[in-house]
Design a protein around this motif. Structure first.
Motif, PDB file in Angstrom:
ATOM      1  N   UNK A   1     -34.854  52.492  12.699  1.00 41.34           N
ATOM      2  CA  UNK A   1     -33.738  51.237  12.459  1.00 41.34           C
ATOM      3  C   UNK A   1     -33.496  50.717  13.746  1.00 41.34           C
ATOM      4  N   UNK A   2     -32.927  49.516  13.784  1.00 42.14           N
ATOM      5  CA  UNK A   2     -32.079  48.782  14.901  1.00 42.14           C
ATOM      6  C   UNK A   2     -30.811  48.750  14.684  1.00 42.14           C
ATOM      7  N   UNK A   3     -30.227  49.410  15.580  1.00 40.99           N
ATOM      8  CA  UNK A   3     -28.678  49.552  15.643  1.00 40.99           C
ATOM      9  C   UNK A   3     -27.942  48.703  16.707  1.00 40.99           C
ATOM     10  N   UNK A   4     -27.087  47.929  16.397  1.00 43.03           N
ATOM     11  CA  UNK A   4     -26.459  47.197  17.413  1.00 43.03           C
ATOM     12  C   UNK A   4     -24.796  47.461  17.370  1.00 43.03           C
ATOM     13  N   UNK A   5     -24.514  47.751  18.395  1.00 41.83           N
ATOM     14  CA  UNK A   5     -23.193  48.390  18.509  1.00 41.83           C
ATOM     15  C   UNK A   5     -22.476  47.504  19.975  1.00 41.83           C
ATOM     16  N   UNK A   6     -21.785  46.342  19.528  1.00 43.44           N
ATOM     17  CA  UNK A   6     -21.357  45.298  20.517  1.00 43.44           C
ATOM     18  C   UNK A   6     -22.622  45.097  21.465  1.00 43.44           C
ATOM     19  N   UNK A   7     -22.546  45.337  22.717  1.00 42.85           N
ATOM     20  CA  UNK A   7     -23.590  44.888  23.471  1.00 42.85           C
ATOM     21  C   UNK A   7     -24.766  45.977  23.674  1.00 42.85           C
ATOM     22  N   UNK A   8     -24.614  47.106  23.118  1.00 43.65           N
ATOM     23  CA  UNK A   8     -25.866  47.956  22.937  1.00 43.65           C
ATOM     24  C   UNK A   8     -26.850  48.068  21.803  1.00 43.65           C
TER      25      UNK A   8
ATOM     26  N   UNK B   1     -29.862  50.095  19.891  1.00 42.07           N
ATOM     27  CA  UNK B   1     -30.483  51.571  19.548  1.00 42.07           C
ATOM     28  C   UNK B   1     -31.766  51.240  18.919  1.00 42.07           C
ATOM     29  N   UNK B   2     -32.891  51.558  19.250  1.00 45.05           N
ATOM     30  CA  UNK B   2     -34.181  50.964  18.599  1.00 45.05           C
ATOM     31  C   UNK B   2     -35.112  52.549  18.259  1.00 45.05           C
ATOM     32  N   UNK B   3     -35.262  52.476  16.704  1.00 42.99           N
ATOM     33  CA  UNK B   3     -36.449  53.761  16.401  1.00 42.99           C
ATOM     34  C   UNK B   3     -35.453  54.890  15.955  1.00 42.99           C
TER      35      UNK B   3
ATOM     36  N   UNK C   1     -23.167  58.337   9.541  1.00 43.36           N
ATOM     37  CA  UNK C   1     -22.121  58.182   8.696  1.00 43.36           C
ATOM     38  C   UNK C   1     -21.358  56.652   9.169  1.00 43.36           C
ATOM     39  N   UNK C   2     -22.063  55.633   8.869  1.00 40.54           N
ATOM     40  CA  UNK C   2     -21.706  54.428   9.309  1.00 40.54           C
ATOM     41  C   UNK C   2     -20.260  54.032   8.922  1.00 40.54           C
ATOM     42  N   UNK C   3     -19.365  53.459   9.726  1.00 43.26           N
ATOM     43  CA  UNK C   3     -18.204  53.130   9.239  1.00 43.26           C
ATOM     44  C   UNK C   3     -18.324  51.965   8.277  1.00 43.26           C
ATOM     45  N   UNK C   4     -17.158  51.480   7.672  1.00 45.26           N
ATOM     46  CA  UNK C   4     -17.283  50.499   6.457  1.00 45.26           C
ATOM     47  C   UNK C   4     -17.391  49.183   7.091  1.00 45.26           C
ATOM     48  N   UNK C   5     -17.154  48.830   8.376  1.00 46.98           N
ATOM     49  CA  UNK C   5     -17.252  47.708   9.193  1.00 46.98           C
ATOM     50  C   UNK C   5     -18.686  47.381   9.514  1.00 46.98           C
ATOM     51  N   UNK C   6     -19.383  48.249   9.368  1.00 46.49           N
ATOM     52  CA  UNK C   6     -20.814  48.201   9.544  1.00 46.49           C
ATOM     53  C   UNK C   6     -21.556  47.022   8.878  1.00 46.49           C
TER      54      UNK C   6
ATOM     55  N   UNK D   1     -26.747  56.575  19.625  1.00 46.54           N
ATOM     56  CA  UNK D   1     -26.290  55.534  18.546  1.00 46.54           C
ATOM     57  C   UNK D   1     -24.917  56.217  17.858  1.00 46.54           C
ATOM     58  N   UNK D   2     -25.014  57.419  17.504  1.00 46.86           N
ATOM     59  CA  UNK D   2     -23.890  58.045  16.763  1.00 46.86           C
ATOM     60  C   UNK D   2     -22.878  58.083  17.523  1.00 46.86           C
ATOM     61  N   UNK D   3     -22.918  58.595  18.909  1.00 49.24           N
ATOM     62  CA  UNK D   3     -21.797  58.517  19.722  1.00 49.24           C
ATOM     63  C   UNK D   3     -21.351  57.222  20.273  1.00 49.24           C
ATOM     64  N   UNK D   4     -22.031  56.062  20.426  1.00 53.32           N
ATOM     65  CA  UNK D   4     -21.537  54.948  20.711  1.00 53.32           C
ATOM     66  C   UNK D   4     -20.625  54.347  19.368  1.00 53.32           C
ATOM     67  N   UNK D   5     -21.337  54.580  18.212  1.00 53.84           N
ATOM     68  CA  UNK D   5     -20.478  54.199  16.988  1.00 53.84           C
ATOM     69  C   UNK D   5     -19.214  54.946  16.750  1.00 53.84           C
ATOM     70  N   UNK D   6     -19.065  55.982  16.842  1.00 46.01           N
ATOM     71  CA  UNK D   6     -17.921  56.840  16.556  1.00 46.01           C
ATOM     72  C   UNK D   6     -16.928  56.665  17.770  1.00 46.01           C
ATOM     73  N   UNK D   7     -17.034  56.182  18.675  1.00 45.41           N
ATOM     74  CA  UNK D   7     -16.323  56.209  19.940  1.00 45.41           C
ATOM     75  C   UNK D   7     -15.472  54.819  20.059  1.00 45.41           C
ATOM     76  N   UNK D   8     -15.934  54.019  19.094  1.00 41.20           N
ATOM     77  CA  UNK D   8     -15.362  52.956  18.971  1.00 41.20           C
ATOM     78  C   UNK D   8     -13.702  52.945  18.634  1.00 41.20           C
TER      79      UNK D   8
END
Length: 118
Positions: A91-98, A100-102, A21-26, A111-118
């Motif tokens: 997929x390759x997901x980049x959240x700031x300096x992190x 997530x591959x595969x 559930x990617x945020x709109x700013x992704x 990745x989901x946790x990192x995305x939604x704790x922002x």
């Protein structure tokens, strides 16, 4: 930066994107219609530590070219990823300096946790 590199036609990528559930700013980049640039790959490598970490050994071309029986260098991994999009582990997901591959369950959940704790 918040970005996902994926393949629009890949059912696994679609499922993961829906699940996260990617945020709109992704920023979303379909690597088939918008190929990865050398600079983008360099940035991914800096976060991942190696090109091999970004390389998919499950790609059809990997088997067709019998690459498992060749000794591939980091330069080989880089050139293969730039040559054909299927060599990027998705997929390759980049959240700031992190990064997530595969598509492993653990990677997607982290990745989901990192995305939604922002």
């Amino acid at each position: 930066m918040k970005k996902i590199y994926h393949l629009r036609t890949c059912d696994t990528c679609k499922r993961i994107i829906d699940e996260i559930n990617l945020p709109e700013n992704f920023i979303s980049q379909d690597i088939k219609s918008e190929p990865i640039t050398n600079d983008q790959l360099e940035g991914m490598k800096q976060l991942a530590g190696s090109y091999e970490a970004l390389f998919s050994k499950r790609a059809r071309l990997y088997k067709e070219r019998d690459l498992k029986n060749k000794k591939l260098s980091e330069t080989d991994f880089k050139n293969l990823i730039l040559e054909h999009y299927t060599f990027l582990k998705r997929p390759v997901i980049i959240v700031n300096d992190s990064i997530f591959i595969g598509n492993s369950k653990k990677t997607v959940e982290t990745a989901k946790q990192a995305i939604h704790e922002q």
